[in-house]
Design a protein around this motif. Structure first.
Motif, mmCIF file in Angstrom:
data_model
loop_
_atom_site.group_PDB
_atom_site.id
_atom_site.type_symbol
_atom_site.label_atom_id
_atom_site.label_comp_id
_atom_site.label_asym_id
_atom_site.label_seq_id
_atom_site.Cartn_x
_atom_site.Cartn_y
_atom_site.Cartn_z
ATOM 1 N N TRP A 123 9.143 2.318 3.537
ATOM 2 C CA TRP A 123 8.178 3.417 3.585
ATOM 3 C C TRP A 123 6.959 2.985 4.382
ATOM 4 C CZ3 TRP A 123 8.502 8.359 1.439
ATOM 5 C CH2 TRP A 123 9.589 8.571 0.600
ATOM 6 N N GLY A 124 6.398 3.917 5.170
ATOM 7 C CA GLY A 124 5.098 3.726 5.813
ATOM 8 C C GLY A 124 4.233 4.865 5.317
ATOM 9 N N GLN B 90 7.087 -7.228 4.855
ATOM 10 C CA GLN B 90 7.481 -6.670 3.567
ATOM 11 C C GLN B 90 8.049 -5.275 3.839
ATOM 12 O OE1 GLN B 90 4.248 -5.541 1.015
ATOM 13 N NE2 GLN B 90 5.455 -5.758 -0.830
ATOM 14 N N ASP C 153 6.654 -2.735 6.851
ATOM 15 C CA ASP C 153 7.649 -2.309 7.841
ATOM 16 C C ASP C 153 7.083 -1.234 8.772
ATOM 17 O OD1 ASP C 153 7.693 -0.890 5.297
ATOM 18 O OD2 ASP C 153 9.269 0.364 6.180
ATOM 19 N N GLY C 154 6.201 -0.380 8.229
ATOM 20 C CA GLY C 154 5.621 0.685 9.051
ATOM 21 C C GLY C 154 4.696 0.121 10.118
ATOM 22 N N ASN D 261 9.542 -2.167 2.581
ATOM 23 C CA ASN D 261 9.837 -1.313 1.417
ATOM 24 C C ASN D 261 10.420 0.025 1.860
ATOM 25 O OD1 ASN D 261 7.608 -0.022 2.453
ATOM 26 N ND2 ASN D 261 6.234 -0.623 0.804
HETATM 27 MG MG LIG Z 1 6.189 -0.070 4.050
#
Ligand SMILES: [Mg+2]
Ligand SMILES: Cc1ncc(C[n+]2csc(CCOP(=O)(O)OP(=O)(O)O)c2C)c(N)n1
Length: 235
Positions: free
Chosen positions: A34-35, A30, A3-4, A32
């Motif tokens: 978080w990056g 994907q 996602d980041g 999650n």
């Molecule tokens: Mg991520």
């Protein structure tokens, strides 16, 4: 992609070209949340699915990344779509963060108390429950797990026993050897015009492209065409 990564500029360029040229690509995200150590909220005001709506012609789909059935059926649909329509699609899978960003950036450093909440969404126990519900015996699952553990351990031992890589071999297979090893031709041809270096590079690329008729006519080249082109290309 994570996602980041979707917040990075190169991804915008890729999406833009994919819709412009109608390229048959599946962008599987994907998410999650978080990056590395930055949360979704710190990085972006929208997720990848919402972002994809800005690219006209990009089909999009959400799947539950912790659920095997949703992910499997979703990917089947995405593959069918791309094969039939020859156009791009983005599949957004919401996933827990179970692993580390890299072996050097450990999740414990930045996740704090949040780890337990994410562990609840681990797809493995959820899938196990699903399979038991489908009538697969717990013995069959245990046998399968033992078989997998054995295979991983034997592969690990094999890797540990193999010799270290050779230092002077570190870049083998990175680049194809160049057939150009010496300068040929005339740097000052009669009636030749002086051009700046960037133009010389553009002329060179132009000459190369002229030998790929399909690409020059801006037709889309399919994978088979590329394979054929590279097979015939003089090395
Ligand atoms: Mg991520
Ligand atoms: C073009 C570019 N910009 C920034 C970075 C630095 N960078 C490396 S990983 C990362 C975040 C990746 O986040 P995500 O894709 O969600 O991966 P996760 O941390 O969840 O494994 C960033 C910003 C980079 N590698 N390349």
């Amino acid at each position: 992609m994570g996602d980041g990564s979707v917040t990075e500029g190169e991804v915008a360029e890729a999406f833009q070209m994919a819709v412009l040229k109608k390229l048959p690509i599946i962008y599987l995200i994907q998410d999650n949340d978080w990056g590395i150590s930055a949360t979704g909220k710190e990085m972006r005001v929208m997720d990848a699915y919402e972002y994809a709506a800005g690219f006209k012609g990009m089909e999009r789909m959400r799947v539950d990344g912790k659920d095997f059935e949703s992910s499997f059926l979703g990917m089947q649909k995405a593959i069918d779509y791309v094969r039939k329509e020859r156009a791009p699609i983005l599949v957004h899978a919401k996933c827990p963060l179970l692993g580390h960003h890299t072996s050097g950036v450990r999740k414990e450093w930045y996740r704090g108390d949040n780890l337990k909440a994410h562990a609840k969404d681990d797809p493995f126990p959820i899938f196990e429950k699903y399979l038991l519900g489908q009538g697969i015996s717990s013995k069959a699952l245990k046998d399968l797990k033992q078989k997998a553990d054995k295979k991983v351990l034997s592969d690990f031992n094999k890797a540990m026993k193999s010799p270290d890589p050779e230092l002077d071999d570190f870049d083998s297979h990175e680049f194809a050897p160049t057939p150009v090893t010496e300068e040929k031709g005339n740097r000052s041809p009669a009636k030749g015009e002086k051009v700046v270096m960037v133009d010389a590079a553009l002329h060179a690329v132009d000459e190369i492209l002229k030998n790929i008729p399909k690409l020059c006519s801006m037709d889309r080249m399919w994978e088979e065409d590329w394979v054929e082109y590279f097979a015939k290309r003089p090395h």
